[in-house]
Design a protein around this motif. Structure first.
Motif, PDB file in Angstrom:
ATOM      1  N   LEU A  15      26.748  36.604  30.444  1.00 58.03           N
ATOM      2  CA  LEU A  15      26.975  35.225  30.861  1.00 58.03           C
ATOM      3  C   LEU A  15      28.341  34.723  30.409  1.00 58.03           C
ATOM      4  O   LEU A  15      28.999  33.955  31.113  1.00 58.03           O
ATOM      5  CB  LEU A  15      25.875  34.322  30.308  1.00 58.03           C
ATOM      6  CG  LEU A  15      24.456  34.609  30.828  1.00 58.03           C
ATOM      7  CD1 LEU A  15      23.454  33.675  30.173  1.00 58.03           C
ATOM      8  CD2 LEU A  15      24.402  34.469  32.348  1.00 58.03           C
ATOM      9  N   VAL A  16      28.780  35.160  29.231  1.00 46.93           N
ATOM     10  CA  VAL A  16      30.105  34.771  28.735  1.00 46.93           C
ATOM     11  C   VAL A  16      31.198  35.337  29.643  1.00 46.93           C
ATOM     12  O   VAL A  16      32.169  34.648  29.973  1.00 46.93           O
ATOM     13  CB  VAL A  16      30.300  35.249  27.286  1.00 46.93           C
ATOM     14  CG1 VAL A  16      31.740  35.028  26.827  1.00 46.93           C
ATOM     15  CG2 VAL A  16      29.337  34.532  26.352  1.00 46.93           C
ATOM     16  N   ALA A  19      31.267  33.372  32.890  1.00 45.58           N
ATOM     17  CA  ALA A  19      31.901  32.072  32.672  1.00 45.58           C
ATOM     18  C   ALA A  19      33.415  32.207  32.564  1.00 45.58           C
ATOM     19  O   ALA A  19      34.170  31.377  33.083  1.00 45.58           O
ATOM     20  CB  ALA A  19      31.339  31.423  31.406  1.00 45.58           C
ATOM     21  N   ALA A  22      34.769  32.500  35.986  1.00 47.33           N
ATOM     22  CA  ALA A  22      34.771  31.222  36.689  1.00 47.33           C
ATOM     23  C   ALA A  22      35.974  30.371  36.295  1.00 47.33           C
ATOM     24  O   ALA A  22      36.612  29.736  37.141  1.00 47.33           O
ATOM     25  CB  ALA A  22      33.471  30.470  36.397  1.00 47.33           C
ATOM     26  N   VAL A  23      36.304  30.368  35.002  1.00 41.12           N
ATOM     27  CA  VAL A  23      37.457  29.594  34.531  1.00 41.12           C
ATOM     28  C   VAL A  23      38.749  30.110  35.161  1.00 41.12           C
ATOM     29  O   VAL A  23      39.582  29.332  35.641  1.00 41.12           O
ATOM     30  CB  VAL A  23      37.546  29.657  32.992  1.00 41.12           C
ATOM     31  CG1 VAL A  23      38.860  29.053  32.498  1.00 41.12           C
ATOM     32  CG2 VAL A  23      36.368  28.929  32.364  1.00 41.12           C
ATOM     33  N   GLY A 252      32.021  35.251  38.755  1.00 44.42           N
ATOM     34  CA  GLY A 252      32.449  33.900  38.429  1.00 44.42           C
ATOM     35  C   GLY A 252      33.722  33.470  39.128  1.00 44.42           C
ATOM     36  O   GLY A 252      33.854  32.312  39.538  1.00 44.42           O
ATOM     37  N   SER A 253      34.664  34.397  39.318  1.00 45.23           N
ATOM     38  CA  SER A 253      35.984  34.010  39.813  1.00 45.23           C
ATOM     39  C   SER A 253      35.989  33.617  41.285  1.00 45.23           C
ATOM     40  O   SER A 253      36.743  32.727  41.691  1.00 45.23           O
ATOM     41  CB  SER A 253      36.980  35.148  39.588  1.00 45.23           C
ATOM     42  OG  SER A 253      36.612  36.291  40.334  1.00 45.23           O
ATOM     43  N   GLY A 256      34.761  30.096  41.521  1.00 42.56           N
ATOM     44  CA  GLY A 256      35.678  29.209  40.818  1.00 42.56           C
ATOM     45  C   GLY A 256      36.950  28.924  41.590  1.00 42.56           C
ATOM     46  O   GLY A 256      37.494  27.815  41.518  1.00 42.56           O
TER      47      GLY A 256
END
Length: 304
Positions: A15-16, A19, A22-23, A252-253, A256
């Motif tokens: 999950l880290v 995330a 995503a950032v 995530g990316s 994002g």
């Protein structure tokens, strides 16, 4: 949720990593940067070996660039002709970067070189961006009119032979200028696992003199293809691409980047540049600490 990374040979919280992807995806859509300049250092801070972090981050940047490039293409924000020239230069630069990567690996200095490159590049570019954005914000608060910058390419670009018309960017310059710029970006992408957007965007504005309306989209277009070539080159030569790590980052990316592209249309450019400059300087400072800080225990044994 622990996930084992086979190439990095360690377990991480999935999950880290998602995330983190995503950032960097948000940064990609907002600023036209691939986000690798942040992904690779954060992975290194998390404990991933620098070689694996750089190689795997390049593939993650590809996914973020695909999503961001589509968002900008829908509004006509890509100069495909100039982008194709930079992609050609980037492909050549990737080959040169692969040779340098293998040479530094053989010398046992690749990890140190990656860290030093990050400190030098991020520190210098972040400082310039911060100085410009702070000056623009101060001028707005005082009510003084900031003189408009004349959109003109650098004198060195004007001295290059052969000129082409790049209609979408409003340029009449030598193709050697974007070709050389693409080569430099390709070398940096191979060595550092970054898309090179934080170098490309200012260079396209201040060296090539491109129209601001197509800079971010064209940057993402070039990053997309160069990072694809970089990932394949790493997979064939250095064998440092961790597909599990890259997959988690991509999840995530991709989402994002769409969020970042929407936000970029609403926020003020001066504030966006200041935010990006702050992030860049913080990462450079942390990397510099890692180079000079001596741990209390140089050698340690971690039970498996």
């Amino acid at each position: 949720m622990d996930v084992y990374l086979p190439i990095a040979n360690l377990s991480v919280n999935g999950l880290v990593i998602v995330a983190l992807g995503a950032v960097t995806g948000v940064l990609s859509g907002m600023f036209g940067v691939g986000g690798g300049f942040l992904t690779t250092p954060l992975l290194i801070f998390y404990g991933v070996p620098p070689t694996v972090a750089a190689a795997s981050a390049a593939s993650q940047v590809t996914g973020a660039s695909v999503s961001g490039a589509f968002a900008h293409a829908r509004r006509g924000g890509i100069d495909y002709q100039l982008g194709a020239v930079m992609v050609a230069g980037g492909t050549i630069g990737t080959g040169i970067g692969a040779l340098l990567f293998r040479l530094l690996q053989a010398l046992g200095q690749i990890d140190t070189v990656i860290n030093i490159l990050y400190v030098v590049l991020l520190g210098s570019i972040g400082g310039l961006m911060a100085h410009e954005s702070i000056g623009a914000l101060r001028a707005q608060r005082s009510g003084t009119q900031v003189p408009a910058r004349k959109r003109r390419h650098h004198p060195l670009v004007a001295s290059l032979p052969m000129r082409w018309r790049f209609y979408r960017s409003g340029l009449y310059i030598s193709p050697f200028a974007p070709l050389l710029l693409g080569m430099g970006t390709g070398i940096i992408t191979m060595l550092m696992g970054i898309g090179g957007g934080f170098i490309l965007v200012p260079a396209m504005l201040y060296i090539l003199g491109m129209s601001a309306s197509v800079v971010i989209g064209t940057s993402l277009f070039q990053i997309l293809f160069v990072t694809m070539v970089t990932t394949m080159m790493h997979a064939l030569t250095t064998k440092a691409v961790d597909i599990v790590l890259a997959g988690l980052l991509l999840v995530g990316s991709v989402s994002g980047a769409q969020i970042g592209a929407q936000f970029a249309q609403k926020a003020r450019p001066e504030k966006l540049r200041l935010v990006l400059a702050t992030i860049v300087l913080l990462v450079a400072f942390r990397m510099a600490l890692g180079l000079g800080y001596r741990p209390s225990e140089i050698y340690s044994v971690v039970p498996l």
